[in-house]
Scaffold this motif. Structure first.
Motif, PDB file in Angstrom:
ATOM      1  N   VAL A   1       1.169  -1.220  -0.507  1.00  0.00           N
ATOM      2  CA  VAL A   1      -0.347   0.209  -0.497  1.00  0.00           C
ATOM      3  C   VAL A   1       0.872   1.064  -0.019  1.00  0.00           C
ATOM      4  N   ASN A   2       0.350   2.065  -0.656  1.00  0.00           N
ATOM      5  CA  ASN A   2       1.265   3.157  -0.571  1.00  0.00           C
ATOM      6  C   ASN A   2       0.650   4.202  -0.103  1.00  0.00           C
ATOM      7  N   THR A   3       1.882   4.808   0.579  1.00  0.00           N
ATOM      8  CA  THR A   3       0.551   6.251   1.085  1.00  0.00           C
ATOM      9  C   THR A   3       1.707   7.233   1.173  1.00  0.00           C
ATOM     10  N   SER A   4       2.552   7.323   0.478  1.00  0.00           N
ATOM     11  CA  SER A   4       3.526   8.830   0.916  1.00  0.00           C
ATOM     12  C   SER A   4       2.787  10.227   0.095  1.00  0.00           C
ATOM     13  N   LEU A   5       1.553   9.733  -0.328  1.00  0.00           N
ATOM     14  CA  LEU A   5       1.351  11.126  -1.156  1.00  0.00           C
ATOM     15  C   LEU A   5       1.037  11.868   0.818  1.00  0.00           C
ATOM     16  N   LEU A   6       0.273  10.735   1.752  1.00  0.00           N
ATOM     17  CA  LEU A   6      -0.374  11.474   3.062  1.00  0.00           C
ATOM     18  C   LEU A   6       1.202  12.900   3.730  1.00  0.00           C
ATOM     19  N   GLY A   7       2.236  12.982   3.225  1.00  0.00           N
ATOM     20  CA  GLY A   7       3.547  13.709   3.764  1.00  0.00           C
ATOM     21  C   GLY A   7       3.604  13.258   4.635  1.00  0.00           C
ATOM     22  N   MET A   8       4.199  14.634   5.584  1.00  0.00           N
ATOM     23  CA  MET A   8       4.914  14.537   7.137  1.00  0.00           C
ATOM     24  C   MET A   8       3.829  14.127   8.018  1.00  0.00           C
ATOM     25  N   CYS A   9       4.214  13.874   8.507  1.00  0.00           N
ATOM     26  CA  CYS A   9       2.822  13.568   9.628  1.00  0.00           C
ATOM     27  C   CYS A   9       3.331  12.771  11.638  1.00  0.00           C
ATOM     28  N   ASP A  10       2.591  12.871  11.820  1.00  0.00           N
ATOM     29  CA  ASP A  10       3.062  12.319  13.314  1.00  0.00           C
ATOM     30  C   ASP A  10       2.234  10.997  14.164  1.00  0.00           C
ATOM     31  N   SER A  11       1.190  11.247  13.229  1.00  0.00           N
ATOM     32  CA  SER A  11       0.490   9.636  13.237  1.00  0.00           C
ATOM     33  C   SER A  11      -0.194   9.098  12.274  1.00  0.00           C
TER      34      SER A  11
END
Length: 324
Positions: A198-208
């Motif tokens: 599953v590609n989640t890279s579009l979510l960008g920077m996060c902490d949770s």
């Protein structure tokens, strides 16, 4: 042709690739962990830089939600007593011994993975639990067989993933279909059985990361499909604060790139270059000599997100590269 340069400055950020593969967690063979049956508590476990939240509630005889981990390899039993955390793939990703299992209940506190602030989740491998898979395949006392008796029912089972930063949800979300029977051509219907990236890279920077589940099979507002999924090898780039006075002058153009990427080292010393794809796979590293320009042929790269990491004896930095 006009050249557009990207100046990389390491004022405060060092990016490093990391992974939560759960192999550092110990379990005897054919065993599992799903919390501690003690006082009602919020706990969990650490794997790499990621913390997987678990909530154990002693009410009503005791029940859990959130994250557990498992070494079970039973792909047939639908017993909640012995195989609640069983994986339909039989093992972890790449035949590893340990994998994570999430039970998505109504307690929103439990449905969370905590990351270091500023992490960029690249993706993970996912599959169904044995119980959820067999429920959708055959039906059970509470849930229907997906597709119905004719195979034409447009059923689905989906994980909805949201990234958070500083207490605020980010606008982009990721939808992951663990089963999908909505196509008019029944030959395209599926229930995930193998480990799937599953590609989640579009979510960008996060902490949770938080998540919910949805299904076509509901009654009185509740999901009948068992709300479980398995995860392995959560991969991400993490940010660590690292104050430095110098600038890491790596110039890169064009970005996005198509057939070629040009890298220019403006430092007075050599620079080590590493390039990763979203799976964390690394191309052969190379040295960029001081004041050197180097051109990479990117025509055979798959379109998507890459990360270029540079390091000298003084500093390190990384940036996101888009291949069109």
């Amino acid at each position: 042709m006009k050249k557009i340069f990207l100046l990389m400055s390491l004022c405060s950020t060092l990016m490093t690739y990391d992974q939560s593969n759960l192999e550092g967690l110990y379990l005897p063979p054919s065993n599992f962990w799903k919390g501690v049956a003690a006082v009602p508590s919020i706990s969990g476990f650490q794997s790499g830089p990621a913390y997987f939240v678990n909530v154990y509630d002693t009410s009503f005889g005791g029940f859990w939600s959130g994250w557990g981990y498992s070494a079970l390899n039973d792909t047939t039993s639908t017993s909640y007593a012995t195989n609640e955390l069983g994986c339909i793939a039989g093992k972890g990703f790449n035949q590893s011994n340990i994998y994570g299992v999430a039970y998505v209940g109504s307690n929103e506190v439990a449905n969370r993975i905590k990351l270091a602030p500023g992490s960029i989740p690249l993706g993970f491998y996912i599959t169904n639990t044995t119980i959820a898979y067999r429920s959708m395949q055959n039906g059970d006392a509470f849930a229907k067989k997906f597709g119905g008796t004719t195979g034409n029912d447009p059923d689905f089972f989906k994980l909805n993933l949201t990234a958070w930063y500083n207490g605020v949800p980010k606008p982009d979300t990721v939808e992951i279909y663990l089963a999908d029977f909505r196509d008019s051509n029944n030959s395209n219907d599926y229930i995930i059985k193998e480990w799937t990236w599953v590609n989640t890279s579009l979510l960008g920077m996060c902490d949770s990361l938080t998540y919910t589940m949805s299904s076509s099979d509901t009654a009185f507002g509740f999901i009948n499909t068992p709300t479980y999924f398995c995860m392995d090898n959560l991969s991400f780039f993490g940010n660590t604060v690292h104050q430095m006075e110098e600038n890491n002058q790596l110039l890169a153009y064009p970005n996005p790139c198509s057939n070629q990427l040009h890298l220019v080292n403006n430092e007075e010393q050599e620079m080590s270059i590493h390039i990763y794809n979203i799976h964390g796979q690394q191309s052969a590293p190379f040295i960029l000599e001081k004041n050197q320009t180097f051109s990479l042929n990117t025509s055979n790269w798959s379109p998507g997100v890459y990360f270029v990491q540079s390091s000298t004896s003084k500093q390190q930095s990384a940036f996101k590269l888009i291949k069109q």
